[in-house]
Enzyme design. Structure first.
Site, PDB file in Angstrom:
ATOM      1  N   ASP A  65       0.900  -1.248  -0.062  1.00 36.66           N
ATOM      2  CA  ASP A  65      -0.142   0.107  -0.004  1.00 36.66           C
ATOM      3  C   ASP A  65       0.847   1.265  -0.044  1.00 36.66           C
ATOM      4  O   ASP A  65       1.679   1.437   1.007  1.00 36.66           O
ATOM      5  CB  ASP A  65      -0.829  -0.035   1.143  1.00 36.66           C
ATOM      6  N   TYR A 161      -9.792  14.579  -4.522  1.00 36.47           N
ATOM      7  CA  TYR A 161      -8.850  13.902  -5.427  1.00 36.47           C
ATOM      8  C   TYR A 161      -8.125  15.181  -6.175  1.00 36.47           C
ATOM      9  O   TYR A 161      -6.906  14.993  -6.480  1.00 36.47           O
ATOM     10  CB  TYR A 161      -9.756  13.280  -6.340  1.00 36.47           C
ATOM     11  N   ALA A 163      -7.519  18.007  -5.107  1.00 39.58           N
ATOM     12  CA  ALA A 163      -6.509  18.607  -4.445  1.00 39.58           C
ATOM     13  C   ALA A 163      -5.089  18.119  -4.105  1.00 39.58           C
ATOM     14  O   ALA A 163      -4.139  18.214  -4.225  1.00 39.58           O
ATOM     15  CB  ALA A 163      -7.189  18.827  -2.837  1.00 39.58           C
ATOM     16  N   LYS A 165      -4.153  15.669  -6.520  1.00 43.55           N
ATOM     17  CA  LYS A 165      -3.348  15.834  -7.864  1.00 43.55           C
ATOM     18  C   LYS A 165      -2.773  17.271  -8.073  1.00 43.55           C
ATOM     19  O   LYS A 165      -1.591  17.158  -8.618  1.00 43.55           O
ATOM     20  CB  LYS A 165      -4.406  15.536  -8.943  1.00 43.55           C
TER      21      LYS A 165
HETATM   22  P1  NAP Z   1      -6.823   1.835 -11.906  1.00 48.12           P
HETATM   23  O1  NAP Z   1      -6.977   0.900 -13.357  1.00 48.12           O
HETATM   24  O2  NAP Z   1      -7.582   1.596 -10.697  1.00 48.12           O
HETATM   25  O3  NAP Z   1      -5.202   1.145 -11.433  1.00 48.12           O
HETATM   26  C1  NAP Z   1      -4.718   1.833 -10.488  1.00 48.12           C
HETATM   27  C2  NAP Z   1      -4.203   0.884  -9.707  1.00 48.12           C
HETATM   28  O4  NAP Z   1      -3.490   1.126  -8.344  1.00 48.12           O
HETATM   29  C3  NAP Z   1      -4.962  -0.409  -9.101  1.00 48.12           C
HETATM   30  O5  NAP Z   1      -4.546  -1.621  -9.191  1.00 48.12           O
HETATM   31  C4  NAP Z   1      -5.440  -0.045  -7.748  1.00 48.12           C
HETATM   32  O6  NAP Z   1      -5.751  -1.067  -6.828  1.00 48.12           O
HETATM   33  C5  NAP Z   1      -3.897   0.296  -7.253  1.00 48.12           C
HETATM   34  N1  NAP Z   1      -3.752   1.090  -5.947  1.00 48.12           N
HETATM   35  C6  NAP Z   1      -5.020   1.962  -5.445  1.00 48.12           C
HETATM   36  N2  NAP Z   1      -4.516   2.373  -4.080  1.00 48.12           N
HETATM   37  C7  NAP Z   1      -3.471   2.026  -3.994  1.00 48.12           C
HETATM   38  C8  NAP Z   1      -2.570   1.971  -2.854  1.00 48.12           C
HETATM   39  N3  NAP Z   1      -2.878   2.516  -1.796  1.00 48.12           N
HETATM   40  N4  NAP Z   1      -1.335   1.184  -2.914  1.00 48.12           N
HETATM   41  C9  NAP Z   1      -0.805   0.473  -3.938  1.00 48.12           C
HETATM   42  N5  NAP Z   1      -1.690   0.447  -5.154  1.00 48.12           N
HETATM   43  C10 NAP Z   1      -2.993   0.967  -5.062  1.00 48.12           C
HETATM   44  O7  NAP Z   1      -6.455   3.238 -12.222  1.00 48.12           O
HETATM   45  P2  NAP Z   1      -5.891   3.795 -13.462  1.00 48.12           P
HETATM   46  O8  NAP Z   1      -7.236   4.473 -14.120  1.00 48.12           O
HETATM   47  O9  NAP Z   1      -4.952   3.254 -14.177  1.00 48.12           O
HETATM   48  O10 NAP Z   1      -5.255   5.280 -12.681  1.00 48.12           O
HETATM   49  C11 NAP Z   1      -3.928   5.226 -12.530  1.00 48.12           C
HETATM   50  C12 NAP Z   1      -3.414   6.638 -11.941  1.00 48.12           C
HETATM   51  O11 NAP Z   1      -3.615   7.646 -13.203  1.00 48.12           O
HETATM   52  C13 NAP Z   1      -4.123   7.093 -10.747  1.00 48.12           C
HETATM   53  O12 NAP Z   1      -3.336   7.806  -9.875  1.00 48.12           O
HETATM   54  C14 NAP Z   1      -5.357   7.959 -11.493  1.00 48.12           C
HETATM   55  O13 NAP Z   1      -5.520   9.085 -10.535  1.00 48.12           O
HETATM   56  C15 NAP Z   1      -4.493   8.699 -12.577  1.00 48.12           C
HETATM   57  N6  NAP Z   1      -5.442   9.234 -13.478  1.00 48.12           N
HETATM   58  C16 NAP Z   1      -6.416   8.209 -14.178  1.00 48.12           C
HETATM   59  C17 NAP Z   1      -7.063   8.862 -15.243  1.00 48.12           C
HETATM   60  C18 NAP Z   1      -8.282   7.997 -15.931  1.00 48.12           C
HETATM   61  O14 NAP Z   1      -9.076   8.637 -16.670  1.00 48.12           O
HETATM   62  N7  NAP Z   1      -8.276   6.713 -15.791  1.00 48.12           N
HETATM   63  C19 NAP Z   1      -7.162  10.214 -15.344  1.00 48.12           C
HETATM   64  C20 NAP Z   1      -6.263  10.974 -14.769  1.00 48.12           C
HETATM   65  C21 NAP Z   1      -5.633  10.638 -13.619  1.00 48.12           C
HETATM   66  P3  NAP Z   1      -7.419  -1.126  -6.108  1.00 48.12           P
HETATM   67  O15 NAP Z   1      -8.360  -1.027  -7.480  1.00 48.12           O
HETATM   68  O16 NAP Z   1      -7.418  -2.074  -5.462  1.00 48.12           O
HETATM   69  O17 NAP Z   1      -7.389   0.334  -5.487  1.00 48.12           O
END
Ligand code: NAP
Length: 253
Positions: A65, A161, A163, A165
């Site tokens: 985590d 979120y 804040a 980011k």
């Molecule tokens: P995702 O598919 O949910 O992948 C994120 C991964 O991080 C998941 O496996 C998640 O596990 C894991 N995770 C969450 N909390 C964690 C923790 N405390 N320690 C270790 N691992 C953790 O999300 P994503 O869309 O790829 O997003 C990745 C990043 O891009 C994030 O920071 C998100 O805010 C950012 N982002 C995404 C988008 C978008 O449109 N997708 C846009 C802007 C920014 P769990 O699912 O169990 O939590």
């Protein structure tokens, strides 16, 4: 045991079991990096690590985590028993928090800040000493266009979120000053990227989103991975302290 010394650089990707993190890891593999994935999802970690290893690089994973300070140090110490150094850190782990000011609990606020913002601190703090010893390193932090826009709609507030980011962008710029010239620190701000995190919402509003994006499509983890791999491997490098928006020019926010 001899440490690995076969010429491959090592990249650690948090939240790398799926989604954008896995997209980053795949792009880094094509640049020849060995990969360490860090995540909380056991099955996805195993599957993704095997997928990366099948491409001929060394890949391993840790359940961790990112909000836990001591766990980051523990994992990094373990990695450094096998590798001379960690060359790239992608701080990507994240979780959504679609709650407004009057609905969110204190624990939810703390969790959002601790995963997104403190997670970047924890892992940078753990990895940077080895980068300084080796004289180089690249950190790429995954922020969001929400850092600028404040979130998707008035109906779905993402203020905690957003804040977190936006905090990542401040940390990126400040660490870029502190850690240069040997280490660069940059951020990538994704727009609407189709992943498990956003899948349902984007499926429901796909037409609306696509209409509001100049390139007329949602983003993919590969779109982000390409930019992260560029920031991680471009030589010579004169890019530092920057936030690169990768959103297809999205004006619906
Ligand atoms: P995702 O598919 O949910 O992948 C994120 C991964 O991080 C998941 O496996 C998640 O596990 C894991 N995770 C969450 N909390 C964690 C923790 N405390 N320690 C270790 N691992 C953790 O999300 P994503 O869309 O790829 O997003 C990745 C990043 O891009 C994030 O920071 C998100 O805010 C950012 N982002 C995404 C988008 C978008 O449109 N997708 C846009 C802007 C920014 P769990 O699912 O169990 O939590």
């Amino acid at each position: 045991m001899n440490k690995r010394n076969h010429g491959n650089s090592v990249a650690v990707v948090t939240g790398g079991a799926r989604g954008i993190g896995l997209g980053c890891a795949k792009a880094l593999v094509t640049k020849g990096f060995d990969i360490v994935l860090v995540d909380v999802l056991d099955e996805e970690l195993k599957r993704s690590t095997a997928t990366l290893a099948a491409k001929g690089v060394h890949a391993e994973s840790f359940m961790a985590d990112v909000s836990l300070f001591e766990r980051a140090q523990e994992v990094v110490d373990d990695i450094l028993t096998r590798y001379e150094s960690i060359d790239v850190l992608v701080n990507n782990a994240g979780t959504p928090m679609p709650k407004g000011l009057l609905d969110i609990s204190e624990a939810e606020w703390d969790r959002t800040i601790n995963v997104h913002l403190k997670g970047c601190f924890n892992w940078s703090r753990a990895v940077v000493p080895s980068m300084l010893r080796s004289g180089s390193g690249r950190i790429v932090n995954i922020s969001s266009i929400s850092a600028y826009s404040g979130g998707v709609t008035r109906a779905v507030s993402k203020f905690a979120y957003a804040a977190a980011k936006a905090g990542i962008l401040g940390m990126t710029r400040s660490l870029a000053k502190e850690l240069g010239p040997s280490i660069t620190v940059n951020a990538v701000c994704p727009g609407a990227i189709k992943t498990e995190l956003t899948g349902k919402m984007l499926d429901e509003r796909s037409a609306e989103f696509t209409e509001g994006i100049s390139l007329q499509r949602l983003g993919t983890p590969e779109d982000i991975g390409e930019v992260v791999a560029f920031l991680a491997s471009v030589e010579p490098n004169f890019i530092n302290g920057q936030a690169i928006t990768v959103d297809g020019f999205q004006w619906i926010t």
